[in-house]
Write an enzyme that holds these catalytic residues in place. Structure first.
Site, short mmCIF file in Angstrom:
data_model
loop_
_atom_site.label_atom_id
_atom_site.label_comp_id
_atom_site.label_asym_id
_atom_site.label_seq_id
_atom_site.Cartn_x
_atom_site.Cartn_y
_atom_site.Cartn_z
N SER A 240 0.85 -1.21 0.00
CA SER A 240 0.00 0.00 0.00
C SER A 240 0.88 1.25 0.00
O SER A 240 0.40 2.34 -0.30
CB SER A 240 -0.94 0.01 1.21
OG SER A 240 -0.20 -0.06 2.41
N GLU B 179 -8.92 -9.58 4.63
CA GLU B 179 -9.28 -8.18 4.33
C GLU B 179 -10.69 -8.07 3.77
O GLU B 179 -11.06 -8.74 2.80
CB GLU B 179 -8.26 -7.57 3.33
CG GLU B 179 -8.62 -6.13 2.99
CD GLU B 179 -7.52 -5.33 2.31
OE1 GLU B 179 -6.39 -5.83 2.15
OE2 GLU B 179 -7.81 -4.17 1.94
O1 KIV Z 1 -0.26 -3.35 1.76
C1 KIV Z 1 -0.88 -3.26 2.82
O2 KIV Z 1 -0.88 -2.23 3.50
C2 KIV Z 1 -1.66 -4.41 3.25
C3 KIV Z 1 -2.63 -4.20 4.37
C4 KIV Z 1 -3.91 -3.70 3.80
C5 KIV Z 1 -2.85 -5.43 5.15
O3 KIV Z 1 -1.54 -5.46 2.70
#
Ligand code: KIV
Length: 258
Positions: free
Chosen positions: A45, A182
């Site tokens: 992310s 998720e």
């Molecule tokens: O990339 C990320 O931040 C994640 C979280 C949503 C668990 O995979």
């Protein structure tokens, strides 16, 4: 004492909730670690929250290695887990070994995370686990599949719920040490949590998971548009804007430096 994957499993048995947040740089990671967090995830992310991309897909392995190494340098206690970016592990098991190996060798993190739970991914998890690389799974809403799934909640129909449940079993049997769930209904997450011996870490999956994870940019109120399940504990956008405006004003008025 430093957190290990074995410790997470003990905490599941003891029903001691596991705390997880994401981090993308040294400063944030150091503060989260000192606050007493159990697991720090260098999530892909960061492509969106730190690098300004619209999805997680453009993130390169080189960029991820750069961020993960900075996070790991800051952390003394938490277990650090690093996401494998899109298309750095799905082509073949060889590719996954090569990528996960580079992540562990070049950053010092203790584990990797990858998305999906079909039989091919479970096979990859089994292979990585067998050669000594701890793997965290991630099912339900998997952002690397955004162009197929969107960002909508998964597991709403009984067929979808059954598929996600089966994926959880696949990953658990393959040797994953924990599972991110998720944006799935609470009942589906509860059923998975009861069925598998490894800890489940929920994000938008209700309160019956063994732990919870949030994207730290959401926690701090840095993201302009938050997902429905996130909670901002601070409004850092407003605080940073105000600090910058005050500084600009002070310099213009020759109030700083004094
Ligand atoms: O990339 C990320 O931040 C994640 C979280 C949503 C668990 O995979």
């Amino acid at each position: 004492m430093a957190v290990t994957t074995a410790q997470l499993s003990k905490w599941k048995q003891q029903k001691r909730p596991i705390t997880v947040l994401t981090a993308w740089d040294y400063a944030i990671a150091q503060l989260l670690d000192e606050a007493g967090l159990d697991v720090i995830l260098v999530g892909d992310s960061l492509a969106m929250t730190a690098l300004g991309h619209e999805t997680t897909l453009p993130l390169s392995l080189e960029a991820m290695l750069h961020h993960a190494a900075a996070v790991k340098r800051a952390v003394k206690r938490a277990l650090v887990v690093c996401d494998l970016p899109f298309l750095t592990y799905q082509e073949s098991e060889q590719q996954a070994i090569h990528t996960a190996g580079r992540v562990l060798k070049e950053t010092g993190v203790q584990a990797v995370k990858l998305e999906g739970g079909n039989s091919a991914i479970a096979q990859t998890v089994a292979t990585l686990t067998r050669i000594g690389i701890p793997v965290m799974g991630h099912i339900g809403l998997t952002p690397q599949s955004v162009h197929r799934l969107g960002y909508r909640q998964q597991g709403k129909t009984s067929q979808e719920a059954e598929r996600i449940y089966q994926e959880a079993l696949n990953l658990s049997e393959a040797g994953a040490f924990a599972l991110i769930l998720e944006h799935i209904p609470t009942e589906v997450a509860s059923k998975i949590t009861a069925a598998v011996s490894i800890p489940t870490i929920g994000i938008g999956a209700g309160k019956n998971c063994d732990g919870q994870v949030l994207v730290t940019a959401d926690l701090l109120g840095l993201t302009p548009k938050q997902p429905p399940f996130a909670k901002a504990y601070l409004n850092l956008r407003e605080m940073i804007t105000e600090a910058a405006e005050n500084y600009i004003e002070d310099v213009k008025q020759q109030q700083f430096p004094q």
